[in-house]
Design a protein around this motif. Structure first.
Motif, PDB file in Angstrom:
ATOM      1  N   GLN A  45       0.832  -1.197   0.000  1.00 21.25           N
ATOM      2  CA  GLN A  45       0.000   0.000   0.000  1.00 21.25           C
ATOM      3  C   GLN A  45       0.874   1.257   0.000  1.00 21.25           C
ATOM      4  O   GLN A  45       1.984   1.263   0.537  1.00 21.25           O
ATOM      5  CB  GLN A  45      -0.893   0.029   1.244  1.00 21.25           C
ATOM      6  CG  GLN A  45      -1.933  -1.068   1.295  1.00 21.25           C
ATOM      7  CD  GLN A  45      -3.094  -0.805   0.340  1.00 21.25           C
ATOM      8  OE1 GLN A  45      -3.400   0.348   0.017  1.00 21.25           O
ATOM      9  NE2 GLN A  45      -3.744  -1.874  -0.090  1.00 21.25           N
ATOM     10  N   PHE A  46       0.355   2.338  -0.615  1.00 23.74           N
ATOM     11  CA  PHE A  46       1.059   3.618  -0.581  1.00 23.74           C
ATOM     12  C   PHE A  46       1.455   3.994   0.847  1.00 23.74           C
ATOM     13  O   PHE A  46       2.549   4.504   1.094  1.00 23.74           O
ATOM     14  CB  PHE A  46       0.175   4.746  -1.137  1.00 23.74           C
ATOM     15  CG  PHE A  46      -0.012   4.724  -2.632  1.00 23.74           C
ATOM     16  CD1 PHE A  46       0.666   3.825  -3.437  1.00 23.74           C
ATOM     17  CD2 PHE A  46      -0.863   5.633  -3.240  1.00 23.74           C
ATOM     18  CE1 PHE A  46       0.490   3.815  -4.809  1.00 23.74           C
ATOM     19  CE2 PHE A  46      -1.050   5.648  -4.601  1.00 23.74           C
ATOM     20  CZ  PHE A  46      -0.373   4.737  -5.390  1.00 23.74           C
ATOM     21  N   SER A  47       0.524   3.781   1.773  1.00 25.14           N
ATOM     22  CA  SER A  47       0.723   4.222   3.157  1.00 25.14           C
ATOM     23  C   SER A  47       1.914   3.543   3.829  1.00 25.14           C
ATOM     24  O   SER A  47       2.423   4.025   4.838  1.00 25.14           O
ATOM     25  CB  SER A  47      -0.547   3.955   3.975  1.00 25.14           C
ATOM     26  OG  SER A  47      -0.886   2.572   3.931  1.00 25.14           O
ATOM     27  N   GLU A  48       2.374   2.425   3.269  1.00 24.45           N
ATOM     28  CA  GLU A  48       3.498   1.691   3.864  1.00 24.45           C
ATOM     29  C   GLU A  48       4.806   1.931   3.112  1.00 24.45           C
ATOM     30  O   GLU A  48       5.849   1.363   3.469  1.00 24.45           O
ATOM     31  CB  GLU A  48       3.194   0.183   3.837  1.00 24.45           C
ATOM     32  CG  GLU A  48       1.897  -0.205   4.542  1.00 24.45           C
ATOM     33  CD  GLU A  48       1.514  -1.654   4.254  1.00 24.45           C
ATOM     34  OE1 GLU A  48       2.213  -2.316   3.446  1.00 24.45           O
ATOM     35  OE2 GLU A  48       0.525  -2.118   4.820  1.00 24.45           O
ATOM     36  N   ALA A  49       4.786   2.761   2.065  1.00 24.53           N
ATOM     37  CA  ALA A  49       5.908   2.808   1.117  1.00 24.53           C
ATOM     38  C   ALA A  49       7.065   3.713   1.543  1.00 24.53           C
ATOM     39  O   ALA A  49       8.202   3.497   1.129  1.00 24.53           O
ATOM     40  CB  ALA A  49       5.405   3.251  -0.255  1.00 24.53           C
ATOM     41  N   ALA A  50       6.821   4.749   2.336  1.00 27.66           N
ATOM     42  CA  ALA A  50       7.888   5.673   2.702  1.00 27.66           C
ATOM     43  C   ALA A  50       9.029   4.923   3.390  1.00 27.66           C
ATOM     44  O   ALA A  50       8.813   4.111   4.286  1.00 27.66           O
ATOM     45  CB  ALA A  50       7.354   6.769   3.614  1.00 27.66           C
ATOM     46  N   ILE A  56      12.020   5.749  -1.286  1.00 23.77           N
ATOM     47  CA  ILE A  56      10.754   6.464  -1.449  1.00 23.77           C
ATOM     48  C   ILE A  56      10.579   7.453  -0.299  1.00 23.77           C
ATOM     49  O   ILE A  56      10.555   7.059   0.872  1.00 23.77           O
ATOM     50  CB  ILE A  56       9.570   5.489  -1.487  1.00 23.77           C
ATOM     51  CG1 ILE A  56       9.716   4.506  -2.659  1.00 23.77           C
ATOM     52  CG2 ILE A  56       8.255   6.250  -1.595  1.00 23.77           C
ATOM     53  CD1 ILE A  56       8.683   3.390  -2.666  1.00 23.77           C
ATOM     54  N   LEU A  57      10.479   8.716  -0.627  1.00 22.77           N
ATOM     55  CA  LEU A  57      10.254   9.750   0.381  1.00 22.77           C
ATOM     56  C   LEU A  57       8.758   9.933   0.606  1.00 22.77           C
ATOM     57  O   LEU A  57       7.948   9.779  -0.316  1.00 22.77           O
ATOM     58  CB  LEU A  57      10.864  11.077  -0.062  1.00 22.77           C
ATOM     59  CG  LEU A  57      12.370  11.087  -0.358  1.00 22.77           C
ATOM     60  CD1 LEU A  57      12.809  12.470  -0.818  1.00 22.77           C
ATOM     61  CD2 LEU A  57      13.162  10.645   0.858  1.00 22.77           C
ATOM     62  N   PRO A  85      10.281  11.619 -14.285  1.00 20.84           N
ATOM     63  CA  PRO A  85       9.912  10.623 -13.285  1.00 20.84           C
ATOM     64  C   PRO A  85       9.628  11.240 -11.915  1.00 20.84           C
ATOM     65  O   PRO A  85      10.364  12.104 -11.438  1.00 20.84           O
ATOM     66  CB  PRO A  85      11.134   9.704 -13.227  1.00 20.84           C
ATOM     67  CG  PRO A  85      11.806   9.878 -14.548  1.00 20.84           C
ATOM     68  CD  PRO A  85      11.584  11.318 -14.905  1.00 20.84           C
ATOM     69  N   LEU A  86       8.563  10.767 -11.303  1.00 17.42           N
ATOM     70  CA  LEU A  86       8.252  11.135  -9.928  1.00 17.42           C
ATOM     71  C   LEU A  86       8.980  10.207  -8.965  1.00 17.42           C
ATOM     72  O   LEU A  86       9.512  10.643  -7.939  1.00 17.42           O
ATOM     73  CB  LEU A  86       6.737  11.059  -9.693  1.00 17.42           C
ATOM     74  CG  LEU A  86       6.257  11.309  -8.263  1.00 17.42           C
ATOM     75  CD1 LEU A  86       6.551  12.742  -7.841  1.00 17.42           C
ATOM     76  CD2 LEU A  86       4.760  11.017  -8.153  1.00 17.42           C
ATOM     77  N   LEU A  87       9.014   8.920  -9.296  1.00 17.53           N
ATOM     78  CA  LEU A  87       9.717   7.912  -8.504  1.00 17.53           C
ATOM     79  C   LEU A  87      10.604   7.084  -9.419  1.00 17.53           C
ATOM     80  O   LEU A  87      10.191   6.708 -10.522  1.00 17.53           O
ATOM     81  CB  LEU A  87       8.720   7.006  -7.775  1.00 17.53           C
ATOM     82  CG  LEU A  87       8.004   7.633  -6.573  1.00 17.53           C
ATOM     83  CD1 LEU A  87       6.786   6.818  -6.202  1.00 17.53           C
ATOM     84  CD2 LEU A  87       8.952   7.751  -5.387  1.00 17.53           C
TER      85      LEU A  87
END
Length: 479
Positions: free
Chosen positions: A415-420, A444-445, A436-438
């Motif tokens: 999930q996005f919420s776990e990616a930082a 991953i910030l 590119p964003l990522l």
């Protein structure tokens, strides 16, 4: 007679077709005579010059005749050591220029908001990129260029760097103090590679900024098709100093470009060079008047703001409209399209228009377009917008996992919420602009995830990111 008045490749193609030759060679449309009947009216005349390496028409990969002359005229116009026609876009130019200056594990300093083709080149070379974060313009709500100070710090940290790769101007036409950065890099004998995709017309002079070539960059790639009258994929590559090995560049272009280059694209590059070479003071005055009238009309619309460049330094052909209503830039773009106006790109706040490089007497429906935009926006109430997720600046970073080690790790989806704090396993690119964003292999910030959520909510389109619609992202399992 001014030699720039010549159009050698186009003239040779025209001479060839005027003899009504009978084709027993490729391509299969045989000078436009063998066509699908529905396409005949559109393509037949154009395909008469879509030919191959015949006697008198030269060979792009080993030019000795009209293509050689056309490329020499291009180099003469831009006042560089050597110029090349590109038929695979600025993408192939970026690949060739990066590959020509580095080898495996070489450190390359790279402006973080570069085009994806630069990153692909670094990956092919198995180089070690060091990313330099650009500055962020709060009014425009977009990343701009890098500062001299951060480049100086990057060179101090990585004095063994083999090159620095910069983007100038950015997609919105914004420029920065490139000259100081070039001078700084040259003091350390570091060649400066510039992706000037959006600035082939800058050599015209005022009102445009100076070209990266005029500022002393060592090798420059330009998308002629973006602002000059050339066909899509038509681009230029210029070698501007002895710090670049021109033989290496040529070898990579032969490897990476088609062995059957399009004569139609090359002819339009020859014509575009001539168009630019014959651009006169009266043409500039006419262009400025037309653009100013267009912008003046747009400035009467209260629900949008026509952005102005900092210190009035930027590309006059770019007009950025910022939302001052509840609609995002993407929603404004959609409304424009419903009225028959198709813009270059949108972001959460802005819509970008690229105007034509008009010559005196040429007509373009700028007044009609401004009227339609006014009609589309006239009923929208004003509304202030807040920039929730500006990008950080002042960062210098490397990939968390080098390119050559990426295949050693398992990929998982979270999930996005776990990616930082995790290592990204896919490159996610809002397109356009293709920045590119990522990046695959980078940490991953949290702010990147916030921006990703914002872009998705606003309706952005992406290349990469297989599971974005489910709020999932692919990462490497590194522990």
């Amino acid at each position: 007679m001014n030699k720039q008045n010549r159009i050698p490749l186009y003239e040779a193609l025209y001479k060839h077709t005027s003899t009504n030759p009978i084709s027993f060679h490729v391509p299969g449309h045989k000078n436009g005579t063998i066509l699908h009947k529905q396409a005949k009216n559109i393509f037949q005349e154009l395909l008469r010059i879509d030919t191959t390496e015949l006697s008198g028409l030269d060979d792009l990969h080993s030019p000795e005749g009209v293509i050689k002359e056309a490329e020499e005229l291009l180099a003469d116009l831009y006042q560089v050591e050597k110029s090349f026609f590109l038929v695979n876009g600025s993408t192939v130019g970026n690949l060739a220029m990066v590959l020509s200056v580095c080898e495996k594990d070489d450190i390359i300093l790279v402006q973080r908001n570069c085009h994806k083709s630069v990153l692909n080149a670094l990956k092919l070379a198995k180089a070690r990129p060091v990313f330099i974060e650009p500055e962020y313009n709060q009014d425009w709500k977009t990343a701009t260029g890098v500062s001299k100070e951060i480049v100086e710090r990057a060179i101090f940290l990585y004095p063994e760097a083999k090159a620095i790769v910069l983007t100038y101007p950015n997609y919105y036409g914004m420029v920065y103090d490139l000259k100081s950065i070039i001078d700084l890099a040259h003091l350390q004998h570091i060649p400066v590679l510039v992706d000037e995709a959006h600035g082939p017309h800058f050599i015209i002079g005022d009102p445009f900024p100076a070209s990266a070539i005029q500022l002393g960059a060592d090798i420059v790639v330009q998308s002629a098709h973006k602002t000059l009258p050339a066909m899509t994929m038509g681009s230029f590559l210029h070698i501007n100093s002895g710090m670049i090995n021109s033989d290496k560049v040529k070898d990579y272009l032969q490897m990476l470009q088609s062995s059957s280059p399009s004569y139609v694209i090359m002819a339009t590059l020859d014509l575009a060079r001539n168009y630019l070479a014959t651009y006169a003071k009266n043409d500039r005055a006419y262009l400025i008047r037309e653009i100013n009238q267009f912008k003046t009309k747009l400035k009467t619309i209260r629900s949008v703001k026509v952005l102005e460049y900092p210190d009035s330094q930027g590309d006059t052909l770019k007009v950025t409209i910022q939302s001052r209503c509840k609609l995002s830039g993407f929603e404004l773009q959609k409304r424009f399209e419903e009225a028959g106006i198709f813009t270059e790109l949108a972001d959460p706040y802005n819509v970008l228009l690229i105007l034509p490089l008009l010559k005196e007497g040429q007509e373009y429906p700028l007044f009609e377009a401004s009227r339609k935009i006014q009609d589309v926006l006239s009923e929208l109430p004003c509304h202030s917008i807040e920039d929730e997720y500006p990008l950080s600046t002042g960062e210098i970073s490397e990939l968390a996992v080098p390119y050559e080690n990426l295949s050693n790790y398992e990929k998982i989806v979270i999930q996005f919420s776990e990616a930082a704090g995790k290592v990204c396993a896919e490159t996610i690119i809002p397109y356009p602009p293709g920045i590119p964003l990522l990046l695959e292999g980078e940490l991953i910030l949290e702010e990147r995830i916030a921006q990703l959520n914002q872009l998705i909510s606003a309706g952005a389109r992406f290349q990469g990111g297989s599971f974005l619609d489910k709020n999932l992202i692919t990462i490497f399992r590194t522990n």
